[in-house]
Write a protein that holds these residues in place. Structure first.
Motif, mmCIF file in Angstrom:
data_model
loop_
_atom_site.group_PDB
_atom_site.id
_atom_site.type_symbol
_atom_site.label_atom_id
_atom_site.label_comp_id
_atom_site.label_asym_id
_atom_site.label_seq_id
_atom_site.Cartn_x
_atom_site.Cartn_y
_atom_site.Cartn_z
ATOM 1 N N ALA A 102 0.879 -0.907 0.553
ATOM 2 C CA ALA A 102 -0.207 -0.057 -0.243
ATOM 3 C C ALA A 102 0.965 1.218 -0.117
ATOM 4 N N LEU A 103 0.574 1.984 -0.669
ATOM 5 C CA LEU A 103 1.035 3.720 -0.371
ATOM 6 C C LEU A 103 0.277 3.994 -0.132
ATOM 7 N N LEU A 104 0.795 4.339 1.024
ATOM 8 C CA LEU A 104 -0.549 5.868 2.106
ATOM 9 C C LEU A 104 -0.197 7.174 1.905
ATOM 10 N N GLY A 105 -1.054 7.902 1.901
ATOM 11 C CA GLY A 105 -0.817 9.269 2.804
ATOM 12 C C GLY A 105 -1.861 10.395 2.453
ATOM 13 N N GLU A 106 -1.678 11.372 2.956
ATOM 14 C CA GLU A 106 -3.029 12.920 2.131
ATOM 15 C C GLU A 106 -2.680 13.188 0.603
ATOM 16 N N SER A 107 -4.006 13.215 0.517
ATOM 17 C CA SER A 107 -3.992 14.449 -1.258
ATOM 18 C C SER A 107 -2.655 14.573 -1.174
ATOM 19 N N GLY A 108 -2.708 14.496 -2.285
ATOM 20 C CA GLY A 108 -1.301 15.778 -3.323
ATOM 21 C C GLY A 108 -0.575 15.167 -2.525
ATOM 22 N N CYS A 109 0.413 13.947 -1.710
ATOM 23 C CA CYS A 109 1.250 13.489 -1.544
ATOM 24 C C CYS A 109 2.726 12.362 -2.201
ATOM 25 N N GLY A 110 2.079 12.043 -3.703
ATOM 26 C CA GLY A 110 2.978 12.085 -3.947
ATOM 27 C C GLY A 110 2.899 9.999 -4.870
ATOM 28 N N LYS A 111 1.674 10.316 -4.312
ATOM 29 C CA LYS A 111 0.939 8.142 -4.306
ATOM 30 C C LYS A 111 0.893 8.823 -6.168
ATOM 31 N N SER A 112 -0.252 8.696 -6.275
ATOM 32 C CA SER A 112 -0.436 8.525 -8.307
ATOM 33 C C SER A 112 0.391 9.034 -8.862
#
Length: 365
Positions: A56-66
């Protein structure tokens, strides 16, 4: 005895295969060109995805996951540039290939599920045509053969009456059914790696559970490595084997989900976990992380989390902490003396990393 021994042998073989590293990402960097200059959206990101497991890549929106997912799949926007790093899929560095060379990996090597199925599907073609496209391109099947494969795919992902619905258009399906079609397209050629980017965001809770169950079943059947991109801690706890916590384009913590959630070693991870409402009553205040992530144009020189961190000190503002192995807690004997075993307990934990100057103090913070 033979009947009893066969499942054990198969299970051991599956266990061995499940530990195969399918994807290795090393020092991945992505830049975005803006009217205010070039900014670094993904900075030195690295992780491994293994067969039969979910990362899982986890974090708030805008953290670079997508953005990380798009870089892996080679579908970045024109204003984005792969600034460095390696993307090793079964030993082949995708980052070193041209766009044309990467196309042969789309399908048999890597599949991706987007969060908005209605946008991802073409509204002017039937779902049968879209599902059969991979078989026509990669396996040279004719239209009739591709249609038969499309029907089998629809059965595989649980779409009722596939023989008749194969001629339907995306808008004629519900949100959950469209997501199943998108998943079917992604796994059509049995890829070694499946990227699921917020696959249940727009769905109700019941359908979300069904989609996650489908992904779990497909992962186990095909021994795929799955990268699940989400901001939902409950989904990560339920579905993932390991987790990578991202903040401002950087990896701040990683490791097995059970260990990271039970003993977080970065203030951001701890803040996320403490924000989950547990046993609250009406009128009680919800915990939250104060402030907001920094703008990409204004990433601080030191720790990227310094403006929101309750443990910030001068070293955090001056020096960016490296992502390094996390040490386990030291246990003590009843008389207060440490044994040799106690010293071993403080050794780095396999697979656990954190980018914090005070990672060993966070447990007691």
């Amino acid at each position: 005895m033979k009947t009893a021994a066969e499942p054990v042998t198969r299970r051991h073989a599956a266990d061995a295969k499940a530990h195969d590293v399918v994807l290795q990402v090393r020092d991945l960097a992505v830049d975005i060109r803006t009217h205010r200059g070039t900014v670094r959206a993904v900075n030195s990101v690295g992780f491994e995805a293994r067969a039969g497991e979910t990362l899982a890549l986890l974090g708030e929106s805008g953290c670079g996951k997508s953005m990380t997912a798009k870089a892996l799949a080679g579908i970045m926007d024109p204003v984005c540039d792969l600034a460095g790093g390696e993307i090793l899929l079964n030993g082949t560095d995708l980052a070193a290939l041209s766009s044309k060379e990467r196309l042969k990996f789309a399908g048999p090597g890597l599949g991706i599920v987007f969060q908005d199925a209605l946008t991802a599907l073409n509204p002017v073609y039937t779902v049968g045509t879209q599902l059969g496209e991979a078989f026509r391109i990669h396996r040279g099947l004719n239209a009739k053969q591709a249609r038969a494969e499309a029907i089998d795919l629809m059965k595989r992902v649980g779409i009722p009456e596939p023989e008749s619905r194969v001629n339907s258009y995306p808008h004629q399906f519900s949100g959950g059914m469209r997501q199943r079609i998108l998943i079917a397209m992604a796994v059509a050629l049995n890829p070694r790696l499946l990227i699921a980017d917020e696959p249940t965001t727009a769905l109700d809770v019941t359908v979300q559970a069904q989609i996650m169950q489908l992904l779990r079943t497909l992962r186990e059947e095909g021994q795929m490595a799955v990268i699940l991109i989400t901001h939902d801690l409950a989904v990560v706890a339920e579905e993932a084997d390991s987790v990578v916590i991202m903040y401002a384009g950087n990896v701040v913590e990683s490791g097995p989900v059970s260990e990271v959630f039970a003993d977080p070693r970065h203030p951001y991870t701890k803040g996320l976990l403490e924000s989950v409402p547990l046993n609250l009553e009406r009128g009680e205040q919800l915990n939250s992380i104060p402030g907001s992530p920094p703008e990409l144009h204004d990433i601080p020189a030191g720790c990227v989390y310094q403006s929101r961190c309750p443990l910030v000190q001068d070293i955090c503002r001056a020096e960016r902490p490296a992502l390094r192995p996390v040490k386990g807690p030291v246990t003590h004997r009843a008389n207060g003396a440490n044994s040799d075993a106690d010293a071993g307990a403080a050794a780095p934990r396999p697979g656990r990393t954190a980018a914090c100057h005070f990672s060993e103090e966070i447990t007691n913070a």
